[in-house]
Scaffold this motif. Structure first.
Motif, PDB file in Angstrom:
ATOM      1  N   ARG A 145       0.832  -1.204   0.000  1.00 28.84           N
ATOM      2  CA  ARG A 145       0.000   0.000   0.000  1.00 28.84           C
ATOM      3  C   ARG A 145       0.867   1.255   0.000  1.00 28.84           C
ATOM      4  O   ARG A 145       0.558   2.234  -0.684  1.00 28.84           O
ATOM      5  CB  ARG A 145      -0.930   0.008   1.212  1.00 28.84           C
ATOM      6  N   ALA A 147       2.284   1.769  -3.429  1.00 28.60           N
ATOM      7  CA  ALA A 147       1.261   2.338  -4.326  1.00 28.60           C
ATOM      8  C   ALA A 147       1.067   3.821  -4.042  1.00 28.60           C
ATOM      9  O   ALA A 147       0.936   4.630  -4.975  1.00 28.60           O
ATOM     10  CB  ALA A 147      -0.058   1.580  -4.151  1.00 28.60           C
ATOM     11  N   HIS A 170       1.865   7.007  -6.499  1.00 31.56           N
ATOM     12  CA  HIS A 170       0.857   8.042  -6.773  1.00 31.56           C
ATOM     13  C   HIS A 170       1.409   9.437  -6.476  1.00 31.56           C
ATOM     14  O   HIS A 170       1.175  10.383  -7.241  1.00 31.56           O
ATOM     15  CB  HIS A 170      -0.391   7.780  -5.926  1.00 31.56           C
ATOM     16  N   ASN A 187       5.091   6.230 -10.858  1.00 27.89           N
ATOM     17  CA  ASN A 187       5.294   4.784 -10.842  1.00 27.89           C
ATOM     18  C   ASN A 187       6.716   4.435 -11.263  1.00 27.89           C
ATOM     19  O   ASN A 187       7.370   3.575 -10.658  1.00 27.89           O
ATOM     20  CB  ASN A 187       4.272   4.118 -11.762  1.00 27.89           C
ATOM     21  N   LEU A 194       4.008  -3.045  -8.677  1.00 29.98           N
ATOM     22  CA  LEU A 194       3.944  -1.682  -9.257  1.00 29.98           C
ATOM     23  C   LEU A 194       3.845  -1.748 -10.772  1.00 29.98           C
ATOM     24  O   LEU A 194       3.154  -0.926 -11.387  1.00 29.98           O
ATOM     25  CB  LEU A 194       5.196  -0.899  -8.832  1.00 29.98           C
ATOM     26  N   GLN A 247       2.343  -3.914 -12.507  1.00 28.04           N
ATOM     27  CA  GLN A 247       0.962  -4.287 -12.870  1.00 28.04           C
ATOM     28  C   GLN A 247       0.032  -3.083 -12.865  1.00 28.04           C
ATOM     29  O   GLN A 247      -1.048  -3.118 -13.471  1.00 28.04           O
ATOM     30  CB  GLN A 247       0.444  -5.348 -11.910  1.00 28.04           C
ATOM     31  N   GLN A 248       0.435  -2.023 -12.148  1.00 23.73           N
ATOM     32  CA  GLN A 248      -0.410  -0.835 -12.071  1.00 23.73           C
ATOM     33  C   GLN A 248      -0.232   0.085 -13.286  1.00 23.73           C
ATOM     34  O   GLN A 248      -1.002   1.009 -13.478  1.00 23.73           O
ATOM     35  CB  GLN A 248      -0.085  -0.046 -10.806  1.00 23.73           C
TER      36      GLN A 248
END
Length: 294
Positions: free
Chosen positions: A225, A228, A232, A236, A290, A292-293
């Motif tokens: 988390r 992520a 943000h 990334n 990361l 995958q985001q």
């Protein structure tokens, strides 16, 4: 010597707070002639279980500064310190929290940590080695990760999880101890025997080890988390680059005190069972998450 003093003061504070709380709640003995009072036992365990974790949380900033020899930047003395303060201020504003204290601790291992009893009274610190060797966008991503921990309230949540775990470890160890002791003693004996104390001691260790898996799982989850959040708040690409740089420096000796390992951005990790007890997921898994985001 300072760490020993802090340890003793923390334990004394726990005993004082717990004793006063138990007296106010009217909880005296949970074992009487009529048997085991599960209600009183649960209150007793909860008071001691939460007292330690919450007092540690309240003292976390002081303990972190002393144990890592972190220097708080009150007024920047050079361009790097000014840039670090400005960067943290920007990230904190973007995350919607008050400006935390910012510090640098004298370790060559690349690491950083966040601590504090609430998100508007926090401390974020970076090692001198990381500040010197990482590129500015990577340092920014690392600080974004730590700001993510603060904004997510991870320090408070982890302390509450630890308090719950402590409570049930103490509770179930004493329940088992009571029944084992009853089986070992004759029916006409009152009170508890040596079997109770030995069993409680043994099962607190066993249950404590099992409970550590739960705490470690939660800690690993919050790292994803925080990554992520760091992606943000910075980007990334920068967050991935910072983790890759940490991966490249993996062989350096860990200079973070044990009590702060869970709050650092990186920790040494071994495979197998040790991975399940680690406070951090493997860096390659964090990088994959990361990616995958994107």
């Amino acid at each position: 010597m300072m760490r020993i003093g802090l340890f003793l003061l923390t334990n004394i504070a726990v005993l004082i707070v717990a004793s006063i709380t138990l007296n106010l709640l009217g909880v005296n003995h949970y074992i009487s002639g009529s048997g085991l009072d599960l209600g009183n036992l649960l209150v007793f365990c909860a008071v001691f279980g939460f007292a330690g974790s919450l007092i540690s949380l309240l003292l976390s900033k002081t303990m972190a500064k002393m144990s890592t020899r972190t220097k708080i930047i009150e007024q920047p003395s050079n361009a790097d310190e000014k840039w670090l303060l400005d960067t943290v201020a920007e990230l904190a504003e973007k995350a919607g929290i008050k400006m935390p204290q910012v510090g640098i601790f004298p370790a060559q291992q690349a690491n950083a940590f966040a601590t504090g009893w609430n998100k508007n009274d926090a401390l974020v610190a970076v090692s001198l080695g990381l500040l010197q060797r990482f590129r500015p966008e990577e340092v920014r991503a690392v600080m974004a990760h730590e700001i993510g921990h603060v904004a997510n309230g991870d320090m408070v949540t982890l302390s509450l999880v630890q308090g719950v775990v402590n409570t049930f470890v103490m509770f179930f160890a004493r329940v088992v101890g009571y029944f084992v002791d009853n089986m070992m003693r004759s029916n006409n004996q009152a009170g508890t025997g040596i079997g109770y104390y030995i069993t409680v001691f043994v099962f607190e260790i066993i249950f404590g080890i099992l409970a550590s898996f739960v705490v470690a799982w939660f800690s690993r989850y919050r790292e994803f988390r925080a990554d992520a959040a760091g992606a943000h708040l910075s980007s990334n690409h920068a967050m991935i680059a910072a983790l890759q740089r940490l991966q490249a420096e993996y062989g350096m000796p860990d200079q973070m005190p044990g009590q702060l390992t869970a709050f650092g951005i990186s920790s040494h990790l071994k495979g197998g069972l040790m991975e399940l007890m680690s406070s951090h997921p493997p860096l390659e898994k964090r990088i994959a998450a990361l990616r995958q985001q994107v």
